[in-house]
Design an enzyme around this catalytic site. Structure first.
Site, PDB file in Angstrom:
ATOM      1  N   ASP A   1      -9.178   8.871  -3.387  1.00 36.77           N
ATOM      2  CA  ASP A   1      -8.037   8.233  -2.332  1.00 36.77           C
ATOM      3  C   ASP A   1      -8.005   7.288  -0.999  1.00 36.77           C
ATOM      4  O   ASP A   1      -9.030   7.989  -0.459  1.00 36.77           O
ATOM      5  CB  ASP A   1      -6.660   9.203  -2.435  1.00 36.77           C
ATOM      6  CG  ASP A   1      -6.167   8.933  -4.001  1.00 36.77           C
ATOM      7  OD1 ASP A   1      -6.540   8.260  -4.710  1.00 36.77           O
ATOM      8  OD2 ASP A   1      -4.944   9.942  -4.090  1.00 36.77           O
TER       9      ASP A   1
ATOM     10  N   LYS B   1      -5.274   3.523  -3.856  1.00 35.45           N
ATOM     11  CA  LYS B   1      -4.161   2.600  -3.846  1.00 35.45           C
ATOM     12  C   LYS B   1      -3.337   2.058  -2.550  1.00 35.45           C
ATOM     13  O   LYS B   1      -2.812   3.294  -1.785  1.00 35.45           O
ATOM     14  CB  LYS B   1      -3.358   3.249  -4.767  1.00 35.45           C
ATOM     15  CG  LYS B   1      -3.603   2.960  -6.354  1.00 35.45           C
ATOM     16  CD  LYS B   1      -2.977   4.126  -7.012  1.00 35.45           C
ATOM     17  CE  LYS B   1      -2.929   5.028  -7.460  1.00 35.45           C
ATOM     18  NZ  LYS B   1      -2.543   5.794  -7.982  1.00 35.45           N
TER      19      LYS B   1
ATOM     20  N   MET C   1       6.558   8.448   1.615  1.00 33.33           N
ATOM     21  CA  MET C   1       6.951   7.203   0.956  1.00 33.33           C
ATOM     22  C   MET C   1       8.125   6.708   1.163  1.00 33.33           C
ATOM     23  O   MET C   1       8.799   5.440   0.862  1.00 33.33           O
ATOM     24  CB  MET C   1       6.249   7.151  -0.426  1.00 33.33           C
ATOM     25  CG  MET C   1       5.114   7.452  -0.629  1.00 33.33           C
ATOM     26  SD  MET C   1       4.719   7.478  -2.558  1.00 33.33           S
ATOM     27  CE  MET C   1       5.262   9.010  -2.856  1.00 33.33           C
TER      28      MET C   1
HETATM   29  N1  SAH Z   1      -0.407  14.005  -2.570  1.00 27.79           N
HETATM   30  C1  SAH Z   1       0.275  13.972  -1.420  1.00 27.79           C
HETATM   31  C2  SAH Z   1       1.071  12.729  -1.352  1.00 27.79           C
HETATM   32  C3  SAH Z   1       0.901  11.045  -1.331  1.00 27.79           C
HETATM   33  S1  SAH Z   1       2.003  10.110  -1.307  1.00 27.79           S
HETATM   34  C4  SAH Z   1       0.649  15.110  -0.444  1.00 27.79           C
HETATM   35  O1  SAH Z   1       0.584  16.035  -1.228  1.00 27.79           O
HETATM   36  O2  SAH Z   1       1.090  14.851   0.287  1.00 27.79           O
HETATM   37  C5  SAH Z   1       1.322   9.280  -0.151  1.00 27.79           C
HETATM   38  C6  SAH Z   1       2.891   9.521   1.271  1.00 27.79           C
HETATM   39  O3  SAH Z   1       2.667  11.255   1.490  1.00 27.79           O
HETATM   40  C7  SAH Z   1       2.706   9.300   2.812  1.00 27.79           C
HETATM   41  O4  SAH Z   1       2.907   7.312   2.102  1.00 27.79           O
HETATM   42  C8  SAH Z   1       2.993   9.704   3.549  1.00 27.79           C
HETATM   43  O5  SAH Z   1       4.846   9.680   3.318  1.00 27.79           O
HETATM   44  C9  SAH Z   1       2.684  11.452   2.980  1.00 27.79           C
HETATM   45  N2  SAH Z   1       1.710  11.375   4.111  1.00 27.79           N
HETATM   46  C10 SAH Z   1       0.138  11.737   3.574  1.00 27.79           C
HETATM   47  N3  SAH Z   1      -0.414  12.326   4.515  1.00 27.79           N
HETATM   48  C11 SAH Z   1       0.523  12.143   5.190  1.00 27.79           C
HETATM   49  C12 SAH Z   1       0.165  12.515   6.871  1.00 27.79           C
HETATM   50  N4  SAH Z   1      -0.591  12.679   7.391  1.00 27.79           N
HETATM   51  N5  SAH Z   1       0.894  12.279   7.360  1.00 27.79           N
HETATM   52  C13 SAH Z   1       2.414  11.804   7.319  1.00 27.79           C
HETATM   53  N6  SAH Z   1       2.330  11.694   5.978  1.00 27.79           N
HETATM   54  C14 SAH Z   1       1.605  11.707   5.377  1.00 27.79           C
END
Ligand code: SAH
Length: 527
Positions: free
Chosen positions: A53, A75, A191
């Site tokens: 991703d 995405k 998100m």
């Molecule tokens: N599977 C992922 C989430 C995917 S959805 C997980 O478990 O973290 C993607 C969202 O995750 C982003 O829009 C944001 O809200 C959050 N996200 C992912 N990485 C991040 C980071 N390093 N810092 C803050 N938010 C993060």
């Protein structure tokens, strides 16, 4: 006879089982590469195909073995580059072709990552799969902003929510008002940045105290992490003012109160500083690690590409006579990797190395040998070819000894000559790889550097400075990009920088990575 037939059929069946592939759905963690699990690292290193991703850190892709096929299936909000059903069928197809597939997803694969859908598609297609958890973003935000997600007397529940739902769904699933009514609860909203004003207003309408402490943390765990703290009523304005955007988590709850006291990460001496380094030698990941541990955002400019390029005749000659050599000298981790790839094509047993003794330059090269459980008997304190020659000569074992020097297309002339003339050794060069320039026009890190610049750029060797200078045109900064201060590791590098017409803003007290980092902190450190 019958018995033989039976067993041969059996072994064909066994072969088929081992040949059938598998998909590993693997969590890549929140960003910082060290936060992935050991299992993730092992699987990435063994993968035939890796599908990832856009939130996956590029450093993780470097763990792939040579020949692993890397597929980007990222995405971004509103712009689905690869439709989900295509990803599903890609995974199924590759596994059915017998491949070991790693499906790498940011954070945890099953938290807002559609990992569940992919697992279901694999199960339906009868493909073997495994799920490896990862550190999800909310946990990283808690840790790296110093916010305990639960706390005695303040919060006894953590609720993870998504602010961005499937637009195809007829009605919204998240009833924000009902979450606003919860007491003693921490809300972690993924998100949600595109709709933050609406979400917070709905929570308040549902009963949330508008004065509730709230934090937004973007890019948690990485050098480019940024955060703001405000109340539920003021956060939307605060985020706008600070220009924070996705990827970020919105944390709502009493637990945010007083986090300044435990906000360890943003207090690191190089936090918020963008530091460019050049990837020309193996030591870079070491420099990168040091800078990141101090909170810096590191841009590793890949100036040089290393490709395997074997002199087949020379290799066969040396490998067939391996028993007659006394020393083998490695000057890079790539040299070690490529040598053993070739060695194991011809020999099954590591004992075929015979009594070879190992010498090497640089910490990364030594690490590569140590990983193979091979003892390095000679490694100079200063990482130069010349000091390696001196150290080898000092062992007193070189006179008439046969030495292999594993090289790239740069022939290591000084090293070889010194071993031959001063050490009186019989040296055979073994060229195994070639270094060439990277196409910086297409590289995303170079593009980021051109667009935004950096606070500093560090040169840890003369060759790094000259390759930078020779590719300067592809690294020209945009008008409003930050001009970096240039740091040099020592007199030799400084001289090259000056000859190339580059400014030198600071120099390490002694030629070591630690001293270079110390000079940077002195120049730019936050405290
Ligand atoms: N599977 C992922 C989430 C995917 S959805 C997980 O478990 O973290 C993607 C969202 O995750 C982003 O829009 C944001 O809200 C959050 N996200 C992912 N990485 C991040 C980071 N390093 N810092 C803050 N938010 C993060």
């Amino acid at each position: 006879m019958l018995c033989f037939e039976k067993s041969s059929r059996l072994s064909v069946a066994a072969l088929k089982t081992t040949a059938s592939g598998i998909v590993h759905l693997v969590g890549a963690g929140p960003g910082e590469p060290d936060l992935v699990t050991l299992r993730a690292r092992k699987l990435i290193a063994a993968a035939d195909v890796l599908v990832h991703d856009h939130l996956v850190h590029p450093a993780l892709l470097q763990w792939c073995r040579t020949g692993c096929e890397i597929v980007y299936a990222g995405k971004t909000a509103g712009c689905h580059t690869v439709p989900q059903d295509e990803i599903d069928s890609l995974l199924v197809r590759q596994a059915k072709a017998g491949k070991r597939v790693v499906r790498l997803k940011g954070g945890d694969p099953l938290i807002f990552g559609r990992g569940g859908e992919e697992a279901a598609a694999l199960a339906k297609a009868g493909v073997a799969f495994e799920i490896v958890p990862g550190v999800t973003a909310a946990l990283a935000v808690g840790a790296y902003a110093g916010i305990p997600l639960t706390r005695r007397h303040a919060s006894s529940a953590l609720v993870c929510l998504t602010g961005h739902e499937d637009p195809a769904k007829p009605e919204t699933q998240v009833n924000w008002r009902s979450y606003g009514a919860l007491k003693h609860t921490t809300l972690a909203i993924y998100m949600g940045m595109g709709r933050i004003r609406h979400i917070l207003a709905e929570l308040v309408a549902g009963g949330l105290d508008p004065a509730t402490p709230t934090a937004v943390v973007q890019w948690a765990s990485l050098g480019r992490q940024r955060s703001v703290a405000a109340t539920a009523a003021t956060m939307a304005d605060a985020v706008e003012k600070a220009a924070l955007a996705s990827p970020a988590i919105i944390l709502v709850g009493e637990v945010v109160r007083g986090h300044e006291a435990t906000d360890w990460f943003e207090k690191l001496p190089l936090f918020g500083r963008r530091v460019a380094i050049t990837r020309t030698r193996d030591q870079n990941s070491e420099l990168r690690d040091k800078l990141e541990a101090l909170g810096a955002e590191v841009l590793e400019l890949p100036l040089i590409r290393v490709t395997k390029q074997v002199d087949k005749d020379g290799l066969i000659e040396i490998l067939t006579e391996l028993g007659s050599y006394d020393w083998i000298v490695f000057t890079s981790a790539n040299g070690v990797r490529f040598f053993f790839e070739e060695f194991f094509k011809g020999f099954e047993d590591v004992r075929s190395l015979g009594g070879l003794r190992f010498a090497c330059v640089g910490a990364a090269t030594a690490r590569e040998l140590a990983a193979l459980h091979l003892k390095v008997e000679c490694a100079p304190a200063t990482a130069t070819g010349e000091s390696l020659a001196d150290a080898l000569i000092a062992t007193g074992s070189l006179d008439s000894a046969k030495v292999i020097v594993v090289t790239g297309n740069l022939n290591r002339d000084t090293l070889v000559k010194k071993l031959e003339t001063e050490g009186r050794a019989i040296v055979d060069r073994l060229p195994l790889y070639a270094t060439s320039r990277t196409d910086l026009a297409a590289d995303p890190v170079a593009a980021d550097f051109r667009a935004r610049g950096a606070d500093a750029i560090l040169f840890a060797s003369s060759s790094a400075a000259s390759s930078f200078a020779s590719q300067a045109a592809a690294l020209t900064l945009a008008k409003d990009a930050k001009r970096p201060l240039a740091g040099s590791i020592g007199p030799q590098t400084t001289e090259t920088m000056k000859t190339e017409g580059m400014p030198v803003d600071f120099t390490a007290k002694e030629p070591s990575l630690d001293a270079l980092v110390a000079a940077l902190i002195k120049k730019l450190g936050n405290r």
